[in-house]
Design an enzyme around this catalytic site. Structure first.
Site, PDB file in Angstrom:
ATOM      1  CG  ASP A   1      27.419 -88.657 -15.770  1.00  0.00           C
ATOM      2  OD1 ASP A   1      26.488 -87.851 -15.960  1.00  0.00           O
ATOM      3  OD2 ASP A   1      28.171 -89.063 -16.680  1.00  0.00           O
TER       4      ASP A   1
ATOM      5  CG  HIS B   1      23.944 -80.868 -15.750  1.00  0.00           C
ATOM      6  ND1 HIS B   1      23.366 -81.747 -14.859  1.00  0.00           N
ATOM      7  CD2 HIS B   1      24.790 -81.607 -16.521  1.00  0.00           C
ATOM      8  CE1 HIS B   1      23.843 -82.959 -15.073  1.00  0.00           C
ATOM      9  NE2 HIS B   1      24.701 -82.908 -16.078  1.00  0.00           N
ATOM     10  CG  ASP B   2      22.663 -83.294 -18.987  1.00  0.00           C
ATOM     11  OD1 ASP B   2      23.570 -82.560 -19.406  1.00  0.00           O
ATOM     12  OD2 ASP B   2      22.875 -84.387 -18.433  1.00  0.00           O
TER      13      ASP B   2
END
Length: 549
Positions: A200, A316-317
């Site tokens: 991340d 997911h973003d």
């Protein structure tokens, strides 16, 4: 370049909170994922990228970790995590964990200790600075989630740095003890049998806050080489870094095997071309296919001999692919198949985000109160207070808000889309009765089965994985086409990105060459005559006859 197992792999991203709830508490869990492994095996994927399941207070849905070596109770137990790794391995699927080490939760024991005093042994695990003489923040750096990147701590009279939520304090990667702690934790997970890490915002760990440099700071790549040497460098695993700031030249630094850093990075240039230069994603721009093609060609060409590409439409973003780049209405099926074909024949490792394989769409909740994403909620409050209208901000959320990707997975037409027997943590998209996995599995012509064919083709045709990339019709405003070539194998891929029919005159080198249709979203598959008339969102790939070509 040495061939690796992940070169022809296809990765499936699971956002655990929204995938499948086995215990009825409204939150997806590890047991739910284990119960759906046969579904993923049927799809044909090789790798699951698992968004964070570590212990967390869930300020940012798990991207705020309070214990890297335990599982959040709402997701399950460490024993269930071991079962997931083992059951996935039985199906030849590897688990890639989400490594969130730019920051921790403010509830992590390191930060709890760091706040106690300026001379605490853990104080330097984080980034602290004294306020300015007038009591204001140490500098003007901003958080990506809105507001200052500095949060004042009255107990010690200093402020700590946080590029995301104030409950996500940034780790101090200049401290060798932090590096050693992270390396120890990574090896602990690798020893448990995982297949690698998705890292991340990894481009932020080398930051120099005093110089105001957050991305691509001088310390970044030495830190990654040290990480490689101390953890995964001698293991046969996949590592992919999230790097919003990456250019092709920077991506080579990450992914050149001779540099011993990562397998690949996620770059976002093809995503950000639809963002306003000033307002960002909250004021979206129209998709320009010609601009998109230039970006894809640049990356395919630059990393052809050195490094490796990650291929993705969504995660997911990000918003749902068919809503962003296709047609979520009349041509949902055709455009979703087209987007899949356009991506999966490129050079790189494809990533499929949960629900993409059944054509799930964005959602338009009526009230801001129906949303759960901390980024959307924080920026809504900040921007509407500054004068942005409610309607304008909602349109930005409808287009690019992160909850578009986080609505529960649509398994069937039963209550709550078969996601949970309880009240889901986030509302289900109302279109689940039409769009769901059960219906897709039963329809041999569905988007799901189209993805199955694409994944199988990648295993069968080396040209898709390792072939040269040659763009076609570069200036055409509606068509994205290219050729992949390896030795005698030639594959032509043609995609109409619009709802209008397109007349296409083929170049001399392709006219009339016989070939085998590998995949198409229309029946029958078009042939390469002198001219083509493409139907709305028509897409196909043809392997040219080597003798004729």
């Amino acid at each position: 370049m040495e061939t690796k197992w992940w070169h022809d792999a296809v990765v499936y991203q699971i956002y655990p909170r929204s995938f499948c709830d086995a215990n009825g508490d409204g939150i997806g869990d590890l047991a739910g994922i284990i119960g759906k492994l046969d579904y993923l095996q049927t799809l044909g994927i090789n790798v699951i990228w698992l968004s964070p399941v570590f212990r967390s207070p869930m300020d940012d849905n798990g991207y705020d970790i309070s214990d890297y070596c335990d599982i959040a109770p709402e997701f399950g137990t460490l024993a269930e995590m071991d079962t997931l790794i083992a059951e996935a391995a039985r199906r030849d699927i590897r688990i890639v964990m989400d490594l969130v080490v730019n920051h921790t939760s403010d509830e992590h024991p390191w930060f709890v200790e760091a706040k106690k005093s300026e001379d605490n042994p853990y104080r330097d695990y984080y980034i602290w600075r004294a306020p300015q003489a007038d009591g204001s923040a140490p500098d003007t750096q901003r958080s990506y989630f809105g507001g200052s990147a500095w949060e004042f701590d009255a107990a010690t009279g200093e402020s700590y740095f946080h590029l995301f939520s104030k409950r996500q304090p940034d780790l101090n990667w200049a401290n060798t003890k932090v590096q050693q702690e992270v390396h120890r934790m990574m090896n602990w997970w690798l020893d448990r049998g995982i297949g690698g890490f998705r890292m991340d915002v990894i481009d932020l760990i080398g930051k120099d806050v005093d110089a105001g440099i957050t991305t691509n700071a001088p310390r970044l790549h030495p830190l990654l080489r040290e990480m490689n040497a101390a953890t995964f460098g001698d293991r046969d695993v996949l590592t992919v870094g999230e790097a919003w700031s990456a250019t092709p030249e920077i991506a080579k630094l990450y992914s050149d095997p001779l540099r011993h850093e990562l397998s690949m990075v996620f770059q976002f240039e093809h995503i950000t071309i639809t963002h306003d230069p000033v307002e960002g994603k909250w004021k979206p721009r129209a998709f320009d296919l010609r601009e998109f093609k230039k970006v894809i060609t640049k990356w395919q060409t630059a990393l052809a001999d050195t490094g490796w590409n990650s291929l993705f439409w969504c995660n997911h973003d990000l918003p749902r692919a068919v809503s962003k780049y296709g047609d979520p209405g009349r041509y949902r099926v055709e455009s979703a198949k087209m987007l899949a074909t356009a991506l999966h024949f490129l050079r790189g490792t494809p990533y499929v985000y949960q629900g993409e394989e059944i054509g799930m769409t964005n959602v338009r909740f009526e009230s801001i109160d129906d949303y759960r994403d901390i980024e959307s909620l924080n920026l809504y409050r900040e921007r509407t207070a500054a004068g942005v209208s409610h309607a304008a901000m909602m349109e930005g959320i409808y287009a690019n808000g992160r909850d578009n990707a986080r609505t529960p997975m649509q398994w069937d037409a039963s209550d709550n889309a078969g996601f949970s027997s309880g009240q889901p943590w986030l509302k289900v998209n109302p279109n689940y009765c039409e769009i769901n996995a059960a219906a897709a599995l039963a329809d041999r012509d569905s988007i799901f089965h189209h993805y199955r064919r694409l994944i199988a083709l990648r295993k069968a045709h080396p040209a898709i994985v390792h072939g040269d990339y040659r763009p076609l019709f570069e200036a055409h405003p509606q068509v994205f086409a290219y050729e992949r070539r390896l030795g005698d194998e030639r594959i032509v891929v043609i995609n109409n990105f619009t709802a209008q029919p397109v007349e296409l005159e083929l170049p001399a080198g392709l006219r009339g060459i016989p070939g085998k249709c590998l995949v198409s979203n229309y029946t029958p598959c078009s042939e390469l005559g002198n001219d083509l008339v493409l139907q709305p969102y028509e897409s196909f790939a043809i392997a040219l006859d080597a003798r004729a070509a």
